[in-house]
Write a protein that holds these residues in place. Structure first.
Motif, PDB file in Angstrom:
ATOM      1  N   THR A   1       0.819  -1.214   0.000  1.00 56.69           N
ATOM      2  CA  THR A   1       0.000   0.000   0.000  1.00 56.69           C
ATOM      3  C   THR A   1       0.848   1.257   0.000  1.00 56.69           C
ATOM      4  N   CYS A   2       1.837   1.308   0.900  1.00 50.70           N
ATOM      5  CA  CYS A   2       2.539   2.577   1.049  1.00 50.70           C
ATOM      6  C   CYS A   2       4.006   2.482   0.678  1.00 50.70           C
TER       7      CYS A   2
ATOM      8  N   ALA B   1      -2.120   8.851   1.766  1.00 51.59           N
ATOM      9  CA  ALA B   1      -1.241   9.193   0.648  1.00 51.59           C
ATOM     10  C   ALA B   1      -1.812   8.721  -0.683  1.00 51.59           C
ATOM     11  N   GLU B   2      -2.197   7.463  -0.763  1.00 51.38           N
ATOM     12  CA  GLU B   2      -2.799   6.973  -2.010  1.00 51.38           C
ATOM     13  C   GLU B   2      -3.742   5.830  -1.709  1.00 51.38           C
ATOM     14  N   ASP B   3      -4.606   5.542  -2.703  1.00 51.87           N
ATOM     15  CA  ASP B   3      -5.596   4.491  -2.521  1.00 51.87           C
ATOM     16  C   ASP B   3      -4.901   3.128  -2.504  1.00 51.87           C
ATOM     17  N   ILE B   4      -5.612   2.132  -1.944  1.00 51.26           N
ATOM     18  CA  ILE B   4      -5.042   0.788  -1.915  1.00 51.26           C
ATOM     19  C   ILE B   4      -5.032   0.199  -3.325  1.00 51.26           C
ATOM     20  N   PRO B   5      -4.057  -0.647  -3.654  1.00 52.80           N
ATOM     21  CA  PRO B   5      -4.063  -1.280  -4.973  1.00 52.80           C
ATOM     22  C   PRO B   5      -5.253  -2.235  -5.122  1.00 52.80           C
ATOM     23  N   ALA B   6      -5.545  -2.613  -6.371  1.00 51.71           N
ATOM     24  CA  ALA B   6      -6.766  -3.377  -6.657  1.00 51.71           C
ATOM     25  C   ALA B   6      -6.788  -4.732  -5.948  1.00 51.71           C
ATOM     26  N   ASP B   7      -5.625  -5.387  -5.853  1.00 51.97           N
ATOM     27  CA  ASP B   7      -5.615  -6.734  -5.271  1.00 51.97           C
ATOM     28  C   ASP B   7      -5.386  -6.724  -3.764  1.00 51.97           C
ATOM     29  N   PHE B   8      -5.523  -5.558  -3.145  1.00 50.06           N
ATOM     30  CA  PHE B   8      -5.253  -5.477  -1.712  1.00 50.06           C
ATOM     31  C   PHE B   8      -6.320  -6.215  -0.889  1.00 50.06           C
ATOM     32  N   ILE B   9      -7.603  -5.927  -1.177  1.00 49.91           N
ATOM     33  CA  ILE B   9      -8.680  -6.489  -0.358  1.00 49.91           C
ATOM     34  C   ILE B   9      -8.699  -8.027  -0.408  1.00 49.91           C
ATOM     35  N   PRO B  10      -8.577  -8.663  -1.601  1.00 50.18           N
ATOM     36  CA  PRO B  10      -8.540 -10.142  -1.593  1.00 50.18           C
ATOM     37  C   PRO B  10      -7.399 -10.718  -0.764  1.00 50.18           C
ATOM     38  N   ILE B  11      -6.215 -10.092  -0.860  1.00 53.31           N
ATOM     39  CA  ILE B  11      -5.075 -10.596  -0.081  1.00 53.31           C
ATOM     40  C   ILE B  11      -5.332 -10.374   1.409  1.00 53.31           C
TER      41      ILE B  11
END
Lengths: 375, 137
Positions: free
Chosen positions: A154-155, A170-180
């Motif tokens: 994320t950061c 600072a920035e949004d979470i990447p797309a595959d963050f929630i599944p992981i």
């Protein structure tokens, strides 16, 4: 010349001698020195010596802009950097009186709770290693690694996160963050069960920690300690419940408490808190809205002259920031109320009269981080 | 029964003994580094005009940018030095860049034997890499 007859107590005492625990000692959890006065194996006096890790962060902050202080807050409590970021940016937001987007609030909660879990895992691991269970250390660090990978994703950093910004993140979470993240949350309870079997039920650990380093509620309140150390004494005081900051009033979680206030309770309460943090993150994932992650904040932040104090529930207790603004782009004064310093204050009190081996366990059980104590 | 807790603990370690290894074999096998990782810096010479906002945003003043103006009064960068010894790797410079010229790479092995080596001239590095990429392999 008058000879005074020795009392029975004096006859039984051995010659007192002082030893230095630290500053170069692995079980002091940093560069901290305790001067122990011993009578045989019994500790009769402890003197705290701090200041070996002083970097002058409060003074440095007076010469930095409000945004530039964020990376320095990482280096206070370097095991729970996200929580330091959160406390600082919420203080500045309180001073500026700005609203932050919903999505950013939820991201802050997810990150803060992940960091709390990671921090408690370091505690359990280092507590285990201080009572000579090196295996306990390995299992916690295996699981902490998964959380650090999420933070890195994320950061961009694993320890010094600098993720929170004034007005959002600072920035949004990447797309595959929630599944992981969901996978990690499924795996964590299995790990917790392993710690329970490995450590909580272990007779050696129980023998070393039950009834050792007892703090009662009155002593704890006198010394101003907070967080898990206070809750282990039996007082359910959690700032997330008592004085909710951010959006913590929306989550359903329990405040685990201990019974005796001994080292074992302080160890067990952290295991329970990890379970509650998992619950909070699960609720946050379910309710996280779409949208922006940062509100419009001018590049040059110039708050009106005034002062503000804000406190959050850090991983080690009440983490407070006191900020004075003189109307310029740099703060006039930043003071940090660090929970570890309060906890360390009670260490001599709880160790006097106990054995020298228990001093090490007591020090591990209050979970201090020297970066935060010396600042 | 006294000792049952110890046996239960031993069962956990025994179960993991036959499981998959968690340890990374670092120098032989490269670790996975996420795309957002804060590693070394890369400067896009086409985009950078030497405005110096990155230098102003740095908490430690680790970045030194020099620029000049050509005959059309257009500014261009003449020097870009970053001192890794002072760098906090916080990413405020990358965030501040109005033209997205500065970015992080995944290179993380930045240790060095000499203090002087920590001052990196990104302009030189970019130019050198350009020449290298032109040469046939």
């Amino acid at each position: 010349m008058v000879f005074k007859r020795k009392t029975e107590d004096e006859v039984l005492q051995t010659e007192r001698y002082q030893i230095n625990l630290g500053p170069q000692h692995p079980s002091t959890h940093g560069v901290y020195q305790a001067i122990l006065t011993l009578d045989g194996e019994t500790v009769i006096d402890v003197e705290n010596v701090i200041g070996y890790l002083h970097r002058g962060i409060e003074k440095l902050a007076e010469d930095r802009t409000y945004t530039q202080i964020i990376p320095y807050t990482d280096r206070l409590d370097y095991i729970a950097a996200m929580l330091n970021n959160l406390g600082y940016v919420q203080t500045v937001e309180k001073l500026l009186d700005i609203e932050i987007p919903e999505r950013a609030e939820y991201l802050r909660v997810i990150m803060a709770e992940l960091q709390r879990i990671a921090s408690h895992m370091v505690f359990i691991g280092s507590f285990a290693i201080d009572i000579a269970s090196i295996t306990g250390w390995m299992y916690n660090f295996r699981d902490r690694e998964k959380i650090l990978d999420l933070l890195e994703m994320t950061c961009g950093s694993r320890i010094t996160t600098s993720y929170m910004r004034i007005g959002g993140v600072a920035e949004d979470i990447p797309a595959d963050f929630i599944p992981i993240l969901e996978r990690v949350l499924r795996e964590l309870p299995e790990g917790l069960e392993e710690y329970d079997e490995l450590l909580t039920g272990n007779e050696i650990l129980i023998g070393r920690t039950k009834g050792v380093g007892v703090i009662d509620i009155d002593t704890a309140l006198d010394y101003g300690i907070g967080g898990p150390n206070l809750r282990a004494c039996g007082l359910p005081f959690d700032l997330r419940k008592v004085r909710p900051y951010g959006i913590y009033d929306r989550f359903d979680f329990e405040v685990p408490t201990g019974e005796n206030g001994d080292s074992f309770d302080r160890f067990k309460i952290r295991l329970d808190e990890i379970r509650q943090s998992i619950r909070i993150i699960e609720q946050a994932i379910d309710n996280i809205p779409e949208g922006s992650v940062k509100s419009k904040v001018p590049r040059n932040i110039k708050p009106n002259a005034g002062e503000v104090y804000h406190q959050i529930e850090g991983a080690r207790g009440i983490l407070g920031y006191y900020l004075v603004s003189d109307g310029s782009t740099k703060p006039y004064r930043l003071h940090i109320h660090s929970p570890s310093l309060m906890s360390l204050g009670v260490f001599p009190e709880m160790t006097k009269g106990e054995l020298i081996q228990d001093a090490v366990v007591n020090l591990a059980s209050i979970d201090i981080v020297l970066g935060e104590i010396d600042r | 029964m006294y000792g049952y807790g110890l046996l239960k603990g031993l069962r956990v370690t025994l179960g993991n003994f036959f499981g998959r290894a968690v340890t990374e074999q670092y120098p032989e096998r490269r670790p996975f580094i996420s795309p957002r990782f804060h590693g070394f810096f890369q400067l896009d010479l086409k985009k950078c005009n030497g405005c110096g906002v990155c230098s102003l945003s740095c908490p430690n003043g680790a970045i030194q940018v020099t620029s000049e103006r050509d005959e059309n009064k257009k500014r261009f960068v003449t020097g870009y030095k970053i001192s890794l010894g002072y760098c906090l790797f916080c990413g405020l410079c990358v965030e501040a860049c109005p033209r997205d010229a500065l970015r992080f790479t995944q290179e993380f092995e930045l240790s060095s034997y000499r203090r002087e080596d920590f001052v990196c001239d990104l302009l030189e590095i970019e130019k050198r890499e350009k020449i290298c990429s032109r040469e046939p392999a």
